[in-house]
Structure formats: C-alpha cells, structure tokens
Design an enzyme around this catalytic site. Structure first.
Site, PDB file in Angstrom:
ATOM      1  N   HIS A   3       0.852  -1.185   0.000  1.00 39.67           N
ATOM      2  CA  HIS A   3       0.000   0.000   0.000  1.00 39.67           C
ATOM      3  C   HIS A   3       0.886   1.231   0.000  1.00 39.67           C
ATOM      4  O   HIS A   3       2.128   1.128  -0.107  1.00 39.67           O
ATOM      5  CB  HIS A   3      -0.961  -0.016   1.191  1.00 39.67           C
ATOM      6  CG  HIS A   3      -0.304  -0.251   2.512  1.00 39.67           C
ATOM      7  ND1 HIS A   3       0.574   0.644   3.087  1.00 39.67           N
ATOM      8  CD2 HIS A   3      -0.380  -1.297   3.375  1.00 39.67           C
ATOM      9  CE1 HIS A   3       0.996   0.188   4.247  1.00 39.67           C
ATOM     10  NE2 HIS A   3       0.445  -1.001   4.441  1.00 39.67           N
TER      11      HIS A   3
ATOM     12  N   HIS B 135       4.067   1.285   2.161  1.00 37.40           N
ATOM     13  CA  HIS B 135       5.236   0.587   1.618  1.00 37.40           C
ATOM     14  C   HIS B 135       5.920   1.414   0.523  1.00 37.40           C
ATOM     15  O   HIS B 135       7.150   1.480   0.463  1.00 37.40           O
ATOM     16  CB  HIS B 135       4.827  -0.761   1.017  1.00 37.40           C
ATOM     17  CG  HIS B 135       4.258  -1.733   1.996  1.00 37.40           C
ATOM     18  ND1 HIS B 135       2.915  -2.046   2.030  1.00 37.40           N
ATOM     19  CD2 HIS B 135       4.839  -2.474   2.978  1.00 37.40           C
ATOM     20  CE1 HIS B 135       2.706  -2.942   2.977  1.00 37.40           C
ATOM     21  NE2 HIS B 135       3.842  -3.211   3.562  1.00 37.40           N
TER      22      HIS B 135
ATOM     23  N   ASP C 293       5.266  -0.161  13.127  1.00 38.26           N
ATOM     24  CA  ASP C 293       5.677  -1.306  13.949  1.00 38.26           C
ATOM     25  C   ASP C 293       6.882  -0.878  14.791  1.00 38.26           C
ATOM     26  O   ASP C 293       8.017  -1.314  14.551  1.00 38.26           O
ATOM     27  CB  ASP C 293       6.024  -2.502  13.056  1.00 38.26           C
ATOM     28  CG  ASP C 293       4.819  -3.021  12.293  1.00 38.26           C
ATOM     29  OD1 ASP C 293       3.743  -3.109  12.894  1.00 38.26           O
ATOM     30  OD2 ASP C 293       4.967  -3.315  11.093  1.00 38.26           O
TER      31      ASP C 293
ATOM     32  N   SER D 234      -2.258  -0.131   6.769  1.00 37.61           N
ATOM     33  CA  SER D 234      -1.844  -1.492   7.104  1.00 37.61           C
ATOM     34  C   SER D 234      -2.484  -2.453   6.130  1.00 37.61           C
ATOM     35  O   SER D 234      -3.631  -2.250   5.699  1.00 37.61           O
ATOM     36  CB  SER D 234      -2.282  -1.845   8.540  1.00 37.61           C
ATOM     37  OG  SER D 234      -2.098  -3.226   8.797  1.00 37.61           O
TER      38      SER D 234
END
Length: 293
Positions: free
Chosen positions: A41, A44, A157, A196
């Site tokens: 997505h 990234h 993360d 996400s």
C-alpha cells in the site's frame, strides 16, 4: 526490474547492481533494502521512495514469514498478490524484488532462531509469543542475503523497529549497522488511520469505527502532555476504544522510545504511546510520539 525466487540468482543480481553506475560517482553502487510481506500500500511505497533517496539501487523483499505467525493467527489468509505488488514496485524504479519461497528461505533441516530480549518483552511480544524471534530471524537472513548499505522500516511497527535495531547492534551487523536501520514515519489515511495490509480485513462498518484508534490516542497524548496522570489517560483511551466498536484492547502503554521501558509518568526523553486493539477478527496496532517534559 528483476524478480528473484532463489538465493544464488539474488546474490548474482546484487553483485551486478554493485558494479552498475552510481549516481554519486563512487566506485561501487549502494543498495537499500525494504523488507515487506507484500500486499503493498502507500505506506510501503513511501518506504521505497525514501530508500531511493538513500542509495543507488533499491531491493524490496516480499516474503510472508511463517516464523512470525503464531497458532490461530492469519498466516493462511494473509493477502498474497505478487504480480500486483511487482507492478507497483516497477513503477517506483525498484531494481530487484526478492520473493523467495518458504523452502528457499528455510531449507529442510533449518533449526536456527534469533531471540532479542528486553525490547521484545511486553507489548506485542506478550500478545504474540515467539513473534519477534521470527521477525529477528528472517530480517537477519535478509541482511545477510542482500548485504544492503541501509534498510528501511515503517515506524508503525515501533517495537519491531526497536528489536531490529537492537539485533543489528548486538550482532555487529555492520552492513547494515544500527545507524543504518532507518525508521520512516507512519503513513496514514485521510481520517488518520495508520495504513496497514490488515485494514483490508475490516468491514465497511469496522473501517468507520477504526478511526477511533488514532483519535483516542491523540486525546490521551494531549492529556499526558498537559500533565494528566498516565494511568488515567491510558484508561480513558481504552474506554474510548471499547465504546467506539473495538472488542478488546491488548495494550495501551507509554514507553521510552529507544529501550521501550514502561513509563508511569512523563519523562525527559523521547516517548511513544503504543496501542494494540482488536476490532472484529482484526488486530490493529499504532503508536505516536509523546513530547518530553
């Protein structure tokens, strides 16, 4: 753009990229690695664009790592869409995609594991036993396979980023080394929800409710920065999530940004508010910075 599925071709491709012309005129080209599990997505792609600014060539890995999924988690249903992902990466100017099979990454008889204590304790480490051992093991292998000069990870993360930095420092992974494991700020939807791959699991109603997560976090951070008791602020955050449609809250904690020590009051050092909560069958995580005292 090359798409590689086994180790020997990858190593040849990396060696060829090293010898290719460089933008800076240095004798050997530099390589940035962006590890992913695919289902790409905008978050990234933001990592890829940042990587292009850091190195001559970008290698993106796409591997759904079974070692980081626990029993009953979503390994089997995790979205896999390699053809689509590769088309997106080609458009972004990626030099190579490393998409190994499970057999290539973990050959028969594979029996090694890396465990990073301290930063992996609590938070997702408590909710997902063994998860960060799987993350550390696969990322260490990726570093040795690609030998990048720099590696980029999303800050969404945050605990994972802390684990990887600690591993790089402890194991003397000098290429990349700890300072070359870079975090890229979380990319968010217009309404504030962190991007996400798991957002695709949400029903339309759950997607509307999910925005409660970043909204409640901002309220809690404002309270903490204004002097509110941390326990009271995080308790209100949990209540807001449950009232907003979330079924449970795994954790909502204020932590030191580097070592992830649990904090019961605002400190003088950088901090993060970290949250994990479930809505339906989907577990969402998020974190945001909290200003020091």
């Amino acid at each position: 753009m090359q798409i590689l599925h086994s180790l020997d071709p990858l190593r040849r491709a990396v060696a060829e990229l090293r010898q290719a012309g460089t933008a800076s005129g240095t004798p050997q080209a530099t390589i940035a690695l962006v590890p992913t599990m695919g289902a790409l997505h905008e978050g990234h792609l933001t990592l890829v664009r940042a990587a292009r600014e850091k190195a001559d060539h970008v290698v993106v890995s796409i591997f759904v790592n079974p070692l980081q999924f626990g029993a009953g988690e979503d390994l089997d249903k995790y979205p896999r869409q390699l053809e689509r992902d590769c088309a997106l990466l080609k458009a972004e100017g990626v030099a190579a995609v490393w998409a190994p099979t499970v057999e290539a990454m973990y050959p028969q008889g594979f029996a090694s594991s890396i465990s990073v204590s301290g930063v992996s304790d609590g938070l997702c480490g408590a909710s997902r036993p063994g998860h960060f051992d799987g993350v550390a093991t696969v990322v260490c292998k990726l570093f040795h396979q690609v030998l990048p000069d720099v590696a980029l990870f999303g800050e969404k993360d945050w605990q994972q980023l802390a684990v990887i930095r600690r591993m790089a420092r402890d194991l003397d992974l000098t290429r990349p080394h700890a300072d070359a494991v870079l975090g890229v700020p979380t990319v968010r939807e217009v309404d504030g929800l962190a991007m996400s791959s798991r957002n695709a699991y949400l029903t339309p109603e759950q997607r509307e409710q999910a925005v409660t997560l970043p909204m409640a976090m901002k309220v809690a951070i404002a309270g903490i920065e204004a002097g509110e008791d941390v326990a009271a602020a995080t308790a209100r955050l949990k209540d807001a999530l449950l009232a907003g449609g979330f079924s449970s809250v795994d954790y909502a904690e204020l932590r030191d940004a580097d070592g992830l020590a649990l904090l019961d009051s605002r400190s003088d050092a950088p901090m993060r508010l970290l949250v994990a909560a479930r809505i339906g069958s989907t577990r969402l995580i998020d974190n945001m910075a909290v200003s020091p005292r």
